[in-house]
Structure formats: structure tokens, C-alpha cells
Design a protein around this motif. Structure first.
Motif, short mmCIF file in Angstrom:
data_model
loop_
_atom_site.label_atom_id
_atom_site.label_comp_id
_atom_site.label_asym_id
_atom_site.label_seq_id
_atom_site.Cartn_x
_atom_site.Cartn_y
_atom_site.Cartn_z
N LEU A 157 36.49 55.17 88.24
CA LEU A 157 37.47 54.47 87.55
C LEU A 157 38.19 55.67 86.85
O LEU A 157 37.61 56.27 86.14
CB LEU A 157 36.87 53.29 86.98
N PRO A 158 39.45 55.57 86.89
CA PRO A 158 40.53 54.30 87.19
C PRO A 158 40.86 54.61 88.61
O PRO A 158 41.21 53.77 89.26
CB PRO A 158 41.44 54.30 86.29
N ASN A 159 40.69 55.79 89.08
CA ASN A 159 41.28 56.08 90.60
C ASN A 159 40.68 55.31 91.61
O ASN A 159 41.02 55.12 92.52
CB ASN A 159 41.69 57.49 90.65
N GLY A 160 39.36 55.15 91.41
CA GLY A 160 38.47 54.77 92.45
C GLY A 160 38.07 55.84 93.57
O GLY A 160 38.27 57.00 93.53
N LYS B 288 39.16 47.74 89.50
CA LYS B 288 40.37 48.45 89.07
C LYS B 288 41.31 47.49 88.24
O LYS B 288 41.85 47.92 87.31
CB LYS B 288 40.79 49.11 90.16
N SER C 268 49.51 51.68 86.55
CA SER C 268 48.82 51.47 87.87
C SER C 268 48.98 52.80 88.52
O SER C 268 48.13 52.92 89.54
CB SER C 268 50.33 50.65 88.44
N TYR D 267 40.04 46.72 85.21
CA TYR D 267 40.09 48.10 84.10
C TYR D 267 41.66 47.89 83.65
O TYR D 267 42.03 48.27 82.44
CB TYR D 267 40.02 49.26 84.99
N VAL D 268 42.45 47.52 84.65
CA VAL D 268 43.98 47.43 84.10
C VAL D 268 44.21 46.20 83.15
O VAL D 268 45.01 46.40 82.15
CB VAL D 268 44.91 47.11 85.32
N CYS E 82 45.60 54.32 88.40
CA CYS E 82 44.56 53.58 89.33
C CYS E 82 44.95 53.63 90.66
O CYS E 82 44.02 53.02 91.49
CB CYS E 82 44.80 51.95 88.87
N THR F 237 38.53 46.95 94.28
CA THR F 237 39.98 46.60 93.70
C THR F 237 39.76 45.89 92.56
O THR F 237 40.57 45.83 91.58
CB THR F 237 40.58 45.80 94.77
N LYS G 216 43.04 47.78 79.54
CA LYS G 216 44.05 48.51 79.01
C LYS G 216 45.43 47.99 78.71
O LYS G 216 46.02 48.45 77.74
CB LYS G 216 44.17 49.55 80.22
N TRP H 254 47.69 53.20 92.38
CA TRP H 254 48.88 52.32 93.16
C TRP H 254 50.26 52.85 92.83
O TRP H 254 50.72 52.61 91.58
CB TRP H 254 48.71 50.82 92.39
#
Length: 286
Positions: free
Chosen positions: A159-162, A199, A219, A202-203, A222, A196, A206, A224
Motif C-alpha cells: 500500500l498505497p499503490n498495491g 486500498k 487516489s 487506506y483512502v 493508490c 481493492t 487518509k 487510480w
């Protein structure tokens, strides 16, 4: 030989909705859903709860539970220590074969409430039966069953990108199809859906803890890039757009209250939890 130690058994009624505050603790916790509907956030993955469901919080696994209906959510909750119980031997989520667990929880509760001669020994015997039943609900191949747990730790670290499922499977030296089947068998959902949700949680965290961070930047961090897709995904998951979610909860109105009664079996065993969502590393008495 198993030697679990009983700590506490509680009836809990969750009365209001909330944004979950993930936490972890050093003991096992078995939670049986008695009535109502709700959600559990287990290691960042969200699961819907209905009566008869059982979920197990392993030591140091992040989690939280809340109601998703106006009628609330009622649970029967058992806490115990077991130093000689490997993590891979206990399932994290069960939707079948749970009636014996409820019967054993009630048997433990009966001994704790009545405290007849030998009540501690009887309660301990029922706990050993319960743990044995949970072990038998889990796949015998502990090597295979540990793969989803390893994958979960890699997901959280990414995380955050995965991380892509193919990359994850490659790191675990397993085919993507076989990995997906093992993961879904353990956590009840496909690894991509679980990632998903990690993430999106996580959003959410934050949005609440960093009010000055722009939603577009969050976003993008992460993974997106399509803002419209991100908003639709977030609204499907939470029921609100990111900006609505931040506005609604920025005053702390997500805090909730629960009604509970509990039986303490051994006051010498300390119970505490460490908040993961709101104040990482902080201790709180439970």
C-alpha cells in the motif's frame, strides 16, 4: 498438547454505525454473530456479517466490527491466550459448521456465571474443545493454508499503490489461478477484491486524518488515475463520494457506543489493544 488460557467472554450489542478504528491485540478472539447485520474489517478486508457467522481475530491481526443496520448487531465474544497454537492452524472466517462453536461458548458462559465447584477446569475443558473444533475446520495442508496469510502481509506492505495478482503469485512461487483459489478459500473473496478494499480503507483513513491532502493526489497514490472511476468505486464501497465522506466525518461524529456485559475468567491476564487506524503505536485499555 493445547493449553489455552481463558480471559473473558462478552455479550456485545453494537448500536450505531461508524467508521472503523482498526486495532490489534496479543490474544485470540472468537466472535459469534447472534443477531442483526454488520461488517468486520479483518486485516483491511471487509466482510459482511449475518447471524451464525464466526470470525477469529488472531494475535496482532488488525480488525474492527460495526453494525450496518438500525437494529444493531449482537455478538458473543470469547478471548483467550494460546502460546502453542500456530497462526496457520485456525481459520479467520467461518460460515458453516458453527453451531458447535455456539454450544461451546454457551457452555463456557454457564460455568463462568454459576461458578460451581470445578468451574474453571470445566470452562478450560470446553475451551480446548472449541479450539480443537476450529483447527478441524481448517485445511490439513498448513503449507497451502499459510500462503494466503503471506499474501496478505505482502498486500499490506504494498500500500498505497498495491501489487498485481500475477506479481503476488510469482513472489509466492505459485500459479495465479491456484493462488486465487487458496486465497478465496481462506478469506471468502478474490485477492483482487480484497486488495481493492485494502486500498479503499487506506483512502478512508487518509481522508479522516489528513484533511489537507487533495483527493486527486490520494487516489493517484493508490493507482487510480481515472477520477470518475475512483469516485464510483469509493461510493459503491462506502455509500458516499470521497468529499461527502470527508465532510460527514471530519467532526468526529463516527464515534459510537456499544452495550456489553462480560465475564472475566482470569483477572491476572492483561487485556489491551493497539490502535492501527487513528494513532498507530498507541496503547489503549480495552
Amino acid at each position: 498438547m493445547l493449553n489455552p488460557r481463558l480471559m473473558c467472554l462478552r455479550h456485545i450489542h453494537y448500536t450505531t454505525r461508524k467508521t472503523p478504528d482498526q486495532h490489534r491485540h496479543p490474544f485470540f478472539q472468537v466472535c459469534y454473530v447472534l443477531e442483526g447485520r454488520g461488517c468486520v474489517l479483518l486485516n483491511g478486508g471487509r466482510h459482511e456479517l449475518v447471524p451464525g457467522d464466526v470470525h477469529v481475530y488472531h494475535p496482532e491481526w488488525s480488525h474492527d466490527i460495526w453494525t450496518s443496520s438500525e437494529k444493531g448487531l449482537g455478538t458473543l465474544d470469547l478471548r483467550f491466550l494460546c502460546d502453542d497454537l500456530p497462526e496457520a492452524q485456525i481459520p479467520s472466517f467461518l460460515r458453516s459448521h458453527t453451531e458447535p462453536i455456539l454450544n461451546l461458548l454457551h457452555a463456557i458462559e454457564y460455568e463462568g456465571r454459576n461458578r460451581l465447584p470445578g468451574w474453571q477446569e470445566m470452562a478450560h475443558a470446553y475451551l480446548v474443545q472449541l479450539v480443537t473444533h476450529l483447527i478441524r475446520c481448517f485445511p490439513a495442508n498448513t503449507t497451502a493454508s499459510s500462503i494466503p496469510q503471506k499474501a496478505l502481509k505482502i498486500m499490506q506492505a504494498s500500500l498505497p499503490n498495491g501489487i498485481s495478482i500475477s506479481e503476488l503469485a510469482e513472489l509466492l512461487h505459485i500459479s495465479p489461478t491456484h493462488f486465487s483459489n487458496l486465497f478465496k478459500g481462506t478469506f471468502g473473496k478474490a485477492p483482487q477484491q480484497y486488495l481493492t478494499e485494502l486500498k479503499l480503507e487506506y483512502v478512508k483513513h487518509k481522508l479522516l486524518t489528513q484533511p489537507n491532502m487533495r483527493i486527486r493526489e490520494l487516489s493517484a497514490a493508490c493507482g487510480w488515475r481515472d477520477q470518475r472511476h475512483f469516485r464510483e468505486l469509493f461510493k459503491t464501497y462506502t455509500g458516499r463520494t470521497p468529499s461527502e465522506f470527508r465532510s460527514l466525518y471530519q467532526d468526529g461524529s463516527w464515534e459510537h457506543y456499544t452495550v456489553e456485559s462480560y465475564l472475566l475468567f482470569d483477572p491476572s491476564l492483561p487485556m489491551y489493544w493497539i490502535s492501527v487506524s487513528s494513532s498507530p503505536g498507541g496503547n489503549s485499555a480495552e
